[in-house]
Every structure is written in structure tokens, then in C-alpha cells.
Design a protein around this motif. Structure first.
Motif, PDB file in Angstrom:
ATOM      1  N   UNK A   1       0.832  -1.201   0.000  1.00 23.43           N
ATOM      2  CA  UNK A   1       0.000   0.000   0.000  1.00 23.43           C
ATOM      3  C   UNK A   1       0.868   1.253   0.000  1.00 23.43           C
ATOM      4  N   UNK A   2       1.948   1.246   0.791  1.00 24.14           N
ATOM      5  CA  UNK A   2       2.859   2.380   0.809  1.00 24.14           C
ATOM      6  C   UNK A   2       3.530   2.581  -0.536  1.00 24.14           C
ATOM      7  N   UNK A   3       3.898   1.486  -1.195  1.00 25.67           N
ATOM      8  CA  UNK A   3       4.497   1.569  -2.525  1.00 25.67           C
ATOM      9  C   UNK A   3       3.557   2.276  -3.489  1.00 25.67           C
ATOM     10  N   UNK A   4       2.291   1.842  -3.489  1.00 24.63           N
ATOM     11  CA  UNK A   4       1.314   2.453  -4.383  1.00 24.63           C
ATOM     12  C   UNK A   4       1.089   3.919  -4.083  1.00 24.63           C
ATOM     13  N   UNK A   5       0.981   4.243  -2.811  1.00 20.57           N
ATOM     14  CA  UNK A   5       0.738   5.631  -2.422  1.00 20.57           C
ATOM     15  C   UNK A   5       1.927   6.515  -2.782  1.00 20.57           C
ATOM     16  N   UNK A   6       3.139   6.057  -2.498  1.00 18.87           N
ATOM     17  CA  UNK A   6       4.315   6.898  -2.706  1.00 18.87           C
ATOM     18  C   UNK A   6       4.618   7.107  -4.180  1.00 18.87           C
ATOM     19  N   UNK A   7       4.407   6.088  -5.021  1.00 22.58           N
ATOM     20  CA  UNK A   7       4.678   6.288  -6.447  1.00 22.58           C
ATOM     21  C   UNK A   7       3.696   7.307  -7.034  1.00 22.58           C
ATOM     22  N   UNK A   8       2.463   7.301  -6.533  1.00 24.96           N
ATOM     23  CA  UNK A   8       1.456   8.234  -7.047  1.00 24.96           C
ATOM     24  C   UNK A   8       1.689   9.651  -6.531  1.00 24.96           C
ATOM     25  N   UNK A   9       1.863   9.792  -5.224  1.00 24.29           N
ATOM     26  CA  UNK A   9       2.045  11.130  -4.665  1.00 24.29           C
ATOM     27  C   UNK A   9       3.403  11.724  -5.059  1.00 24.29           C
ATOM     28  N   UNK A  10       4.415  10.864  -5.193  1.00 17.28           N
ATOM     29  CA  UNK A  10       5.719  11.363  -5.640  1.00 17.28           C
ATOM     30  C   UNK A  10       5.654  11.930  -7.041  1.00 17.28           C
ATOM     31  N   UNK A  11       4.931  11.253  -7.928  1.00 17.99           N
ATOM     32  CA  UNK A  11       4.767  11.751  -9.297  1.00 17.99           C
ATOM     33  C   UNK A  11       3.992  13.059  -9.314  1.00 17.99           C
ATOM     34  N   UNK A  12       2.925  13.125  -8.530  1.00 15.85           N
ATOM     35  CA  UNK A  12       2.109  14.337  -8.486  1.00 15.85           C
ATOM     36  C   UNK A  12       2.927  15.529  -7.985  1.00 15.85           C
ATOM     37  N   UNK A  13       3.719  15.336  -6.950  1.00  9.56           N
ATOM     38  CA  UNK A  13       4.518  16.444  -6.423  1.00  9.56           C
ATOM     39  C   UNK A  13       5.535  16.907  -7.448  1.00  9.56           C
ATOM     40  N   UNK A  14       6.137  15.966  -8.179  1.00 11.20           N
ATOM     41  CA  UNK A  14       7.101  16.348  -9.220  1.00 11.20           C
ATOM     42  C   UNK A  14       6.411  17.136 -10.334  1.00 11.20           C
ATOM     43  N   UNK A  15       5.202  16.737 -10.699  1.00 16.06           N
ATOM     44  CA  UNK A  15       4.449  17.480 -11.713  1.00 16.06           C
ATOM     45  C   UNK A  15       4.126  18.892 -11.233  1.00 16.06           C
TER      46      UNK A  15
END
Length: 219
Positions: free
Chosen positions: A99-113
Motif C-alpha cells: 500500500x505504501x508503494x502504491x501511495x508513494x509512487x502516485x504522490x511522488x509523481x504528483x509532487x514532481x508534476x
């Protein structure tokens, strides 16, 4: 409770389970209390720190949020004193890790965008957010980083989740639904890979078992 509050709690939960993973790796390597705390911290926060430094979000969130400071040592203390009990519930821990993997890959991408990166580069940084801490954990504990032989698919789900966020954002789709969908996709793929022992393909002509997974090693 607002959506921001829920996202923050989920973020701290992901940090906690990643920190547990790092602390358990330290116990397996018979490190002392300093090693347990350091591996817990690096596993939980390493990927996010790299992301924030790359995009110029300084000081990184790990140094501005009290929760980020307190949660990894709490996880390290739990493992330090009760690691046999924690090891016995590893299947549950691995579910939270997925669950952490899924959350971090999504939120990390959003923050970079949000910091102006292109969709491709943002997705790459989202993957680093999700798996960077694990790479640091393995390297600091003397192991081949698990993502390099991607047993039970770890990097691949993060790549797909990050790609969904990047493509959706480029198409004009925004909001919590996009983040949730990408996180769930990565989570489900990771869980299925653990259940059915999927792994990334080997080079043509290469056969034989993969390197041992450190989680499989027992004293």
C-alpha cells in the motif's frame, strides 16, 4: 477529517511500514541500535528526500514535518524490542508495504508534476520516491538491491502507478480519484505478484534461480 488529513495519515502509515522493513533488515544483519535506527530512517525517508532535493523542494519534507521525524524511530523501537513478533506478522506488514508503494509512487509523481517536471521525468521521480528507500536499505545492509532482480515485482508496479498519474495529468485529469486509482493499481499488482511469485523477465538465455531474497533468510 479532510482529504488532506487522510492523505497525511496514509503517508505516515507508509513511512511506518517502510521503517519497519529497514529495521528488520538491520536486525537480520545483527546491527546495533544505531544501525537499526539509521536503516529505519533511510528506508522510510530516503526516496522522498531524493525527490525533494531533485525538484528543489528544500528543506525536504522529512526535515519540516514532526511526524516524519518521530515515526521512523518509533518503528525502529518496535522492531528493536519485539522483532520476533514483528517478523511473525510479516505477511500483514508486506500488505501495508504494498500500500505504501502504491501511495508513494502516485504522490511522488504528483509532487514532481506540481514543481514543473515533464510527465516522463515526474513518473521517473515517482518511482524513485517509492523504491529509493529500499535501495538505500539494501545497499547499506550489504545486499544486492532487491529491485535489481525484482522478485515478486516491486519496481514494475511503481512504474505503472507513476505512469497512470503522469498520463492522466497530461490528459487534463486531476484530483484524488487519479491518485487513488494509480495507488490501487500498483497495490493490486504488487499483491498479485507476491501471491503468484511473479518476477520481471530475465535476459534471453539466462536461467537459474534469482539471488536469495533477504526476507527469506532466517537465523
Amino acid at each position: 477529517m479532510t482529504g488532506t488529513d487522510i492523505a497525511g495519515l496514509l503517508d505516515l502509515a507508509g513511512i511506518f511500514v517502510f521503517a519497519v522493513s529497514g529495521a528488520l533488515a538491520a536486525v537480520r544483519q545483527r546491527l546495533d541500535v544505531v544501525g537499526v535506527v539509521v536503516l529505519a530512517e533511510m528506508t522510510a525517508l530516503g526516496g522522498g528526500i531524493v525527490r525533494d532535493l531533485v525538484i528543489g523542494a528544500v528543506p525536504p519534507a522529512a526535515f519540516t514535518s514532526l511526524g516524519y521525524v518521530l515515526v521512523p524511530p518509533a518503528a525502529a523501537a518496535l522492531v528493536f524490542f519485539w522483532h520476533p513478533q514483528v517478523a511473525r506478522i510479516m505477511p500483514a506488514v508486506l500488505l501495508f508495504d504494498a500500500a505504501g508503494l502504491g501511495l508513494f509512487c502516485a504522490t511522488g509523481t504528483l509532487k514532481a508534476l506540481e514543481y514543473g517536471l515533464s510527465p516522463l521525468h515526474a513518473a521517473l521521480l515517482g518511482v524513485i520516491t517509492a523504491i529509493g528507500g529500499g535501495i538505500l536499505r539494501d545497499m547499506m545492509s550489504g545486499q544486492i538491491p532487491a529491485v535489481l532482480y525484482d522478485r515478486e515485482l516491486y519496481a514494475v508496479p511503481a512504474m505503472l502507478g507513476a505512469a497512470v498519474v503522469a498520463v492522466a495529468t497530461a490528459a487534463g485529469l486531476h484530483g484524488a480519484g487519479v491518485i487513488a486509482g494509480a495507488a490501487v493499481l500498483a497495490f493490486v499488482l504488487r499483491v498479485l505478484a507476491m501471491r503468484y511469485r511473479w518476477r520481471a523477465p530475465l535476459p534471453r538465455g539466462v536461467t537459474g534461480p534469482p539471488p536469495p531474497d533477504p526476507r527469506d533468510l532466517r537465523d
